[in-house]
Design a protein around this motif. Structure first.
Motif, PDB file in Angstrom:
ATOM      1  N   TRP A 108       0.843  -1.213   0.000  1.00  0.00           N
ATOM      2  CA  TRP A 108       0.000   0.000   0.000  1.00  0.00           C
ATOM      3  C   TRP A 108       0.874   1.258   0.000  1.00  0.00           C
ATOM      4  N   LYS A 109       2.051   1.140   0.641  1.00  0.00           N
ATOM      5  CA  LYS A 109       2.927   2.321   0.735  1.00  0.00           C
ATOM      6  C   LYS A 109       3.807   2.444  -0.502  1.00  0.00           C
ATOM      7  N   THR A 114       0.753  11.726   6.168  1.00  0.00           N
ATOM      8  CA  THR A 114      -0.510  10.980   6.112  1.00  0.00           C
ATOM      9  C   THR A 114      -0.470   9.930   7.207  1.00  0.00           C
ATOM     10  N   GLU A 122      -5.480   6.249   1.815  1.00  0.00           N
ATOM     11  CA  GLU A 122      -4.630   5.343   1.060  1.00  0.00           C
ATOM     12  C   GLU A 122      -5.496   4.673   0.001  1.00  0.00           C
ATOM     13  N   ALA A 172      -4.782   8.051  -3.290  1.00  0.00           N
ATOM     14  CA  ALA A 172      -3.446   7.909  -2.695  1.00  0.00           C
ATOM     15  C   ALA A 172      -2.391   8.661  -3.503  1.00  0.00           C
ATOM     16  N   ASN A 197      -1.231  11.913  -2.068  1.00  0.00           N
ATOM     17  CA  ASN A 197      -0.270  11.898  -0.959  1.00  0.00           C
ATOM     18  C   ASN A 197       1.159  11.986  -1.438  1.00  0.00           C
TER      19      ASN A 197
END
Ligand code: ADP
Length: 499
Positions: free
Chosen positions: A180-181, A269, A479, A484, A487
């Motif tokens: 996810w990151k 975030t 996210e 996302a 971000n």
């Protein structure tokens, strides 16, 4: 005690299901596995047995500095800085392919390191693959706008990457949070220094090796193992990191934001805790609702920020639901993560086990009734029986605070007004669910519940294309999904004088 000298940079591991592989143990910095500058290592514990199964090298602030320098060089000077968006896309897609080829190894590492059941671990890796592919697809579709103001000027915006991003992830979904990151940050053209959680370093390091195999240039993706107060804090306060993304507890989220404010005002975030209401109306399909409330709380042994930990049932069906839910909770297969029938594995650590059990005691002291569970499962490892508390009131700590384990409360409500008030009665606002056959009821609850996600007649229905994040003290930013990308980019406005 072990020292860095006795811990290799990688080692053959044989997991309880027979899977054998080479496990990287070093820090992944600038494209290579290395030891930490201070020569420290720390233990890896198997939560299913509570035994030490190995050591990994530990990053401290000095290693964060080195990783950040590598990431900065890669961002401004390396091949990454000149790479086309289409080539970035190809690298992410290649990484997704490698995750797919290594699905069994990755899932087995997760089950071993985190204690989650192998069936859930496979689901995590499948979701990682989807997420990496999804952001691979976005990489060459990120663009700005042309904005008309007057005939004398030509204005456009660019959506540019931010630079070096710091990413701090938790232990409950070690690889899924990694994906996810990494996915959106890399799709947007950033470089990253990601710290895994100290409880679960193994999967992130194996995924780092896959990044190398996929062909990411050195310094673009740096993966370090280390503790929050040292390596994590160094990331949050680093002057050359311009964005920090954090998933974890609300307590630490506040510290991250403070560190960001006090250093270089890096963008923040946060995806934090929750105490999500799961609401069952009298017109719901009760059998299905019971399945979903069970899945909502006991999935991942309750170690989910979006766990449906506050269950509200309409008065007229309360007794029926509580009976059915108790039976369902008791039928969950708890135990050996590598047993194919296991649904609920171990809690991740002794600290988490003790924390959850202390909440069980708090609940009893507050006067709530343990309908089922409330005790250890088995005799070794960190297993807890699925636990249900009834006779609860809104002001109890077990109704307000995140327990992060297989423990939920089940309370009655009268009507829609009553449950909206109760549902909105905590400081959190991550997720929620409503079970009903009435579209009107579902939509009214969806409109009025203050939470980042509302599930209707389901739970935990998370997908990489759908934004995920919190209202209130559950976090800042979203996210997943196209959201996302915000971000990880910043807008540059260019205005050209044509007169
Ligand atoms: P938990 O309490 O469930 O372990 P945390 O929020 O403490 O969750 O941890 C989530 C992540 O945050 C982990 O990677 C951890 O190392 C990191 N962390 C913990 N404390 C800090 C801190 N003060 N600064 C930065 N990162 C931290």
């Amino acid at each position: 005690m072990s020292s860095a000298a006795s811990v290799p940079l990688s080692q053959k591991f044989k997991l309880p299901n027979g899977v054998e592989y080479e496990q990287p143990l070093g820090l992944f910095i600038n494209g290579d596995f290395v030891t930490g500058k201070e020569g420290k290592v720390f233990e890896v514990i198997n939560p299913a047995t509570a035994k030490v199964v190995g050591f990994v090298h530990e990053a401290t602030a000095a290693d964060v500095d080195i990783a950040v320098d590598a990431a900065e060089t890669a961002f401004y000077d390396g091949p990454w800085s000149k790479m086309s968006a289409a080539d970035r896309s190809k690298l992410l897609l290649k990484l997704a392919d490698l995750f797919e080829e290594n699905l069994t190894v990755l899932a087995s590492i997760e089950a071993f390191d985190n204690g989650k059941s192998i069936q859930l671990a496979r689901g995590d890796i499948t979701a990682c693959i989807g997420c990496l592919r999804y952001y691979g697809g976005w990489a060459d579709k990120i663009h700005g706008k042309v904005i008309e103001t007057s005939p004398e000027s030509f204005n456009y915006t660019k959506q540019e990457p931010i630079g070096v991003c710091g990413q701090i992830i938790p232990w409950n979904f070690p690889l899924l949070m990694w994906a996810w990151k990494i996915g959106p940050a890399i799709a947007c053209g950033n470089t990253v220094v990601l710290k895994t959680a100290e409880q679960t370093p193994l999967g992130g390091l194996y995924a780092a090796k896959l990044c190398k195999d996929a062909g990411f240039p050195p310094g673009v993706i740096n993966i370090i193992s280390g503790f929050g107060r040292t390596a994590g804090a160094a990331i949050a306060s680093h002057m050359k990191i311009h964005k920090v993304a954090f998933t974890g507890s609300t307590l630490v989220g506040r510290q991250i934001m403070k560190a960001a404010a006090e250093s270089n005002l890096k963008k923040v975030t946060l995806e934090l805790g929750g105490k999500s209401p799961n609401i069952v109306f009298e017109d719901a399909d009760i059998d299905r609702a019971v399945e979903w409330i069970n899945f909502g709380i006991y999935y991942n042994a309750g170690q989910c920020c979006c766990a449906g930990s506050r269950i509200y049932v309409q008065e007229s069906i309360y007794d029926k639901v509580i009976e059915a839910f108790k039976k369902r909770a008791e039928a969950n297969v708890v135990g050996n993560p590598f047993d194919e029938t296991t649904f609920q594995g171990a809690q991740v650590s002794e600290a988490q086990y003790n924390r959850i059990m202390s909440y069980v005691e708090i609940g009893k002291e507050e006067g709530a009734t343990v309908e089922t569970g409330g005790e250890r499962h088995g005799s070794e490892g960190y297993f807890i029986k699925p636990t249900v508390f009834s006779n609860v009131t809104e002001n109890m700590r077990i109704m307000q605070e995140e327990i992060f384990g297989p423990v939920c409360t089940i309370a009655k409500f009268k009507d829609l007004e009553d449950v909206i008030n109760k549902g909105n009665s905590t400081a959190y606002g991550l997720a929620s669910a409503v079970h009903t056959r009435s579209l009107g009821t579902a939509m009214e609850v969806a409109n009025r519940i203050r939470a980042g996600t509302v599930w209707v007649n389901c739970y935990n229905s998370i997908h990489w294309a759908l934004p995920f994040g919190g209202y209130g003290e559950s976090g800042i930013g979203r996210e997943l999904g196209k959201e996302a990308l915000r971000n990880y980019t910043q807008i540059k406005t260019v205005s050209i004088n044509l007169s």
